[in-house]
Design a protein around this motif. Structure first.
Motif, short mmCIF file in Angstrom:
data_model
loop_
_atom_site.label_atom_id
_atom_site.label_comp_id
_atom_site.label_asym_id
_atom_site.label_seq_id
_atom_site.Cartn_x
_atom_site.Cartn_y
_atom_site.Cartn_z
N ILE A 7 41.04 35.87 44.10
CA ILE A 7 40.01 36.55 43.30
C ILE A 7 40.31 38.05 43.25
CG2 ILE A 7 37.57 37.18 43.19
CD1 ILE A 7 36.94 34.36 44.29
N ASP A 8 40.66 38.65 44.40
CA ASP A 8 41.01 40.08 44.42
C ASP A 8 42.20 40.35 43.50
OD1 ASP A 8 39.03 40.76 46.27
OD2 ASP A 8 40.38 40.45 47.99
N ARG A 9 43.22 39.53 43.58
CA ARG A 9 44.42 39.72 42.74
C ARG A 9 44.06 39.59 41.26
NH1 ARG A 9 46.60 36.96 47.03
NH2 ARG A 9 46.64 34.96 45.94
N LYS A 13 44.37 42.47 38.39
CA LYS A 13 45.10 42.21 37.14
C LYS A 13 44.24 42.57 35.94
CE LYS A 13 46.64 38.34 34.41
NZ LYS A 13 46.55 36.90 34.33
N LEU A 14 43.00 42.14 35.94
CA LEU A 14 42.09 42.43 34.83
C LEU A 14 41.81 43.92 34.70
CD1 LEU A 14 39.64 39.44 35.35
CD2 LEU A 14 41.20 39.76 33.40
N LEU A 15 41.61 44.60 35.82
CA LEU A 15 41.34 46.04 35.78
C LEU A 15 42.56 46.83 35.31
CD1 LEU A 15 39.13 46.47 38.96
CD2 LEU A 15 38.43 46.82 36.57
N ARG A 16 43.77 46.36 35.65
CA ARG A 16 44.98 47.05 35.18
C ARG A 16 45.12 46.93 33.68
NH1 ARG A 16 50.30 46.15 38.26
NH2 ARG A 16 50.80 47.99 37.07
N ARG A 149 49.68 49.42 30.47
CA ARG A 149 48.68 49.25 31.51
C ARG A 149 49.09 48.16 32.46
NH1 ARG A 149 43.68 49.03 27.56
NH2 ARG A 149 45.29 48.15 26.27
N SER A 150 49.96 47.31 32.07
CA SER A 150 50.46 46.21 32.89
C SER A 150 51.29 45.30 32.02
CB SER A 150 49.29 45.45 33.55
OG SER A 150 49.80 44.49 34.44
N LYS A 151 50.85 44.07 31.85
CA LYS A 151 51.64 43.11 31.10
C LYS A 151 51.42 43.18 29.60
CE LYS A 151 52.14 39.75 34.72
NZ LYS A 151 52.00 38.38 35.12
N GLY A 152 50.63 44.06 29.13
CA GLY A 152 50.43 44.13 27.69
C GLY A 152 49.23 44.98 27.32
#
Length: 154
Positions: A7-9, A13-16, A149-152
Motif C-alpha cells: 500500500i505504501d509503495r 507511485k500515485l503521488l509521484r 514525474r515518474s513513468k509518464g
C-alpha cells in the motif's frame, strides 16, 4: 521508516505521478479509508520517505532560467571526504540536485542560473569552496527535452 508495504509503495507511485491527487482519490485507488490514507501519508512524510513536493515547470515558461550540470571530482573518495562534501552541498540552496555517481566523476550537481555572470558567482563562491574538490566540469543546457514525474505524464 523501517519497511514499505504494498500500500505504501502504491501511494508513493500515485503521488509521484500526481502529487496534487486528492486524499479521497488516493484512498479509493489504494483501498483505504480517507483517514487511514492520510495517516499513511503523514507517516511517510515524518519517516523521511516523502521529503517534499515540487512543481515541474515548462522551461519555455520559466524565462531566463538555465540549467547547469556540474561534474565534481574529489581529491579522495573516502567516507570522510564524501560526508564533508555532501554536508557542504546541503548548505547551499543554489544547488538544486546532487547525485553520488559512478564513472568518471564523483558527483553530478544541478544549478539553475539566470545568466553566465550568476554562474560565475556560484562557481567562485560556492563550487570552488566545497571541501575536497579536485576538478569541476560544467555544462550549460540548451533546453530541457524531458522532465517526468515518474513513468509518464497525465
Amino acid at each position: 521508516m523501517d519497511s514499505l508495504d504494498a500500500i505504501d509503495r502504491n501511494l508513493l507511485k500515485l503521488l509521484r505521478l500526481n502529487a496534487r491527487m486528492s486524499n479521497a482519490a488516493l484512498a479509493a485507488e489504494v483501498g483505504l479509508s480517507p483517514s487511514a490514507c492520510l495517516r499513511r501519508i503523514r507517516l511517510l512524510e515524518e519517516g523521511g520517505v516523502i521529503r517534499g513536493y515540487t512543481v515541474l515547470l515548462d522551461s519555455r515558461q520559466s524565462e531566463g532560467s538555465i540549467a547547469v550540470i556540474i561534474n565534481i571530482t574529489l581529491e579522495r573518495q573516502t567516507e570522510e571526504y564524501l560526508n564533508r562534501f555532501e554536508a557542504a552541498v546541503r548548505r547551499h540552496p543554489e544547488i538544486k540536485e546532487c547525485f553520488l555517481m559512478t564513472g568518471g566523476s564523483d558527483y553530478l550537481l544541478k544549478v539553475e542560473v539566470e545568466n553566465a555572470g550568476e554562474f560565475e558567482r556560484i562557481h567562485k563562491e560556492i563550487l570552488s569552496a566545497l571541501p575536497g574538490v579536485l576538478r569541476i566540469h560544467s555544462s550549460f543546457s540548451i533546453r530541457n527535452v524531458l522532465a517526468t514525474r515518474s513513468k509518464g505524464r497525465r
